[in-house]
Write an enzyme that holds these catalytic residues in place. Sequence first.
Site, short mmCIF file in Angstrom:
data_model
loop_
_atom_site.label_atom_id
_atom_site.label_comp_id
_atom_site.label_asym_id
_atom_site.label_seq_id
_atom_site.Cartn_x
_atom_site.Cartn_y
_atom_site.Cartn_z
N ASN A 1 0.86 -1.19 0.00
CA ASN A 1 0.00 0.00 0.00
C ASN A 1 0.89 1.23 0.00
O ASN A 1 1.75 1.38 0.88
CB ASN A 1 -0.92 0.00 1.23
CG ASN A 1 -1.85 1.21 1.24
OD1 ASN A 1 -1.41 2.33 1.47
ND2 ASN A 1 -3.12 0.99 0.98
N SER B 1 -4.89 -0.26 -3.34
CA SER B 1 -5.40 1.09 -3.13
C SER B 1 -6.60 0.94 -2.20
O SER B 1 -7.54 0.20 -2.51
CB SER B 1 -5.81 1.71 -4.47
OG SER B 1 -6.09 3.08 -4.28
N GLU B 2 -6.57 1.64 -1.06
CA GLU B 2 -7.52 1.29 0.01
C GLU B 2 -8.97 1.69 -0.30
O GLU B 2 -9.87 1.34 0.44
CB GLU B 2 -7.07 1.87 1.35
CG GLU B 2 -7.07 3.38 1.48
CD GLU B 2 -5.72 3.99 1.17
OE1 GLU B 2 -4.93 3.34 0.45
OE2 GLU B 2 -5.45 5.12 1.62
N ASN B 3 -9.19 2.42 -1.40
CA ASN B 3 -10.58 2.66 -1.80
C ASN B 3 -11.20 1.45 -2.50
O ASN B 3 -12.38 1.49 -2.86
CB ASN B 3 -10.68 3.91 -2.68
CG ASN B 3 -9.80 3.84 -3.91
OD1 ASN B 3 -8.66 3.40 -3.83
ND2 ASN B 3 -10.32 4.26 -5.03
N SER C 1 -11.53 -3.91 2.15
CA SER C 1 -10.22 -3.30 1.94
C SER C 1 -9.47 -3.12 3.26
O SER C 1 -8.29 -3.48 3.38
CB SER C 1 -10.39 -1.93 1.26
OG SER C 1 -9.14 -1.35 1.03
#
Lengths: 218, 231
Positions: free
Chosen positions: A22, A45-47, A87
Amino acid sequence: MLDKTGIAKRIAKEVKRGYYVNLGIGIPTLVANYIPQGFDVVLQSENGLLGMGPFPFDGEEDADLINAGKQTITTLPGSSFFDSAMSFGMIRSCKVDLTILGAMEVSDNGDIANWKIPGKMVKGMGGAMDLVASAKNIIVAMQHVNKAGESKLLPKCSLPLTGVGCVKKIVTELAVLDVTQQGFKLLERAPGISVEQIKNATLGRLIIEGDIPEMHLD
Amino acid sequence: MNKVVDNADEAIKDIQDNATLMLGGFGLCGIPENCITALVKKGVKGLTCISNNAGVDDFGIGLMLQTRQVKKMISSYVGENAEFERQLLSGELEVELIPQGTLATRCMASGYGMPAIYTPAGVGTEVAIGKEVRNFNGKDYLMEYAFDADFAIVKAWKGDPHGNLIYRETARNFNPMMAMAGKITIAEVEELVPAGDLDPDQIHTPGIYVHRIFKGVNYEKRIEQRTVRKS
């Protein structure tokens, strides 16, 4: 002394084959440019995306496909989409091997402050508190000193914390350091930088053992 | 089941002043554009909005800030929004900032019928102030409550009259767990298809969670940060 690109290049050497990584906003985003081709690294990608690819070509932007910095991106073969709970589930359960993020301050016991400056407009922590609370391995990309020349590697953070005792390694324009129980352990000097300069720029406990090599970027 | 309503105005008609709303989306990606427009038109005030972000000055939740309809924002990141900043500094707007994973999981807990969760995010920081800390297997966790929202308003790519939803790419984000969490859940979709057209294996949100659905119109789908590479 390293520029931002240099810091990103040096951090890229910490990325190992098969890692899920990340990358935070700013210098960490640049790290993606220096991961060797065919290295089998997957960017999270944390979205809600695993397998983030480069920016799209002009005219191929897709409003439904963005990264955590809200930038238009692409996917790579083998990518997957998921919701925000999943996520952070994969982050919390330590499936992500490496987190790289920026910081305003780091203390010599690994505390990090990177989200709030009292008296200034606070925009929020986003996913940073979740990431630092759970990641197995956290590398911080930051400037060693602030614009006023004051050290950002401190005995204790002065700004509100993002997480406690979590940073493992720091790469700055001057040095590479591990965070150990005894404090910042100096591992490498940036090209042209002396141990003395690093000492002067570090306010937290600094461990210097033996000869400190100059870092290799290529 | 037929949960289809004509449009956004009808879907939100019983939202009253001082309601607590969940609004899906990450940045401007996957936001319920039609319902936001309808809420501005309806003029309901004193709203508490649970949403990861607060839009930009002239789009998304930013439109509801311009009209001073929002009393409180519960978000993880409120970004670049001048009107938001002005209202916050003048005390007109209340803001609760919470970690993004905590936000998502508090929505999820609500939809899973769980009253609270334990998360390590925020331990040792000001986020932990006043919260129960509990140690599991040598690590500290904060207890965070499930959200309680009157309405959840989400945006999906495709849906059917049963309320089954499929999202597209990273426009999924907070929408599925908010859809599960509303006492009343309103879904706006780009494509409304007959029952049976969606493959049951591909449904992201089962229709049981959705109370009203309509086909949205005139999607702008604004891009916040247009980034491209050279050919």
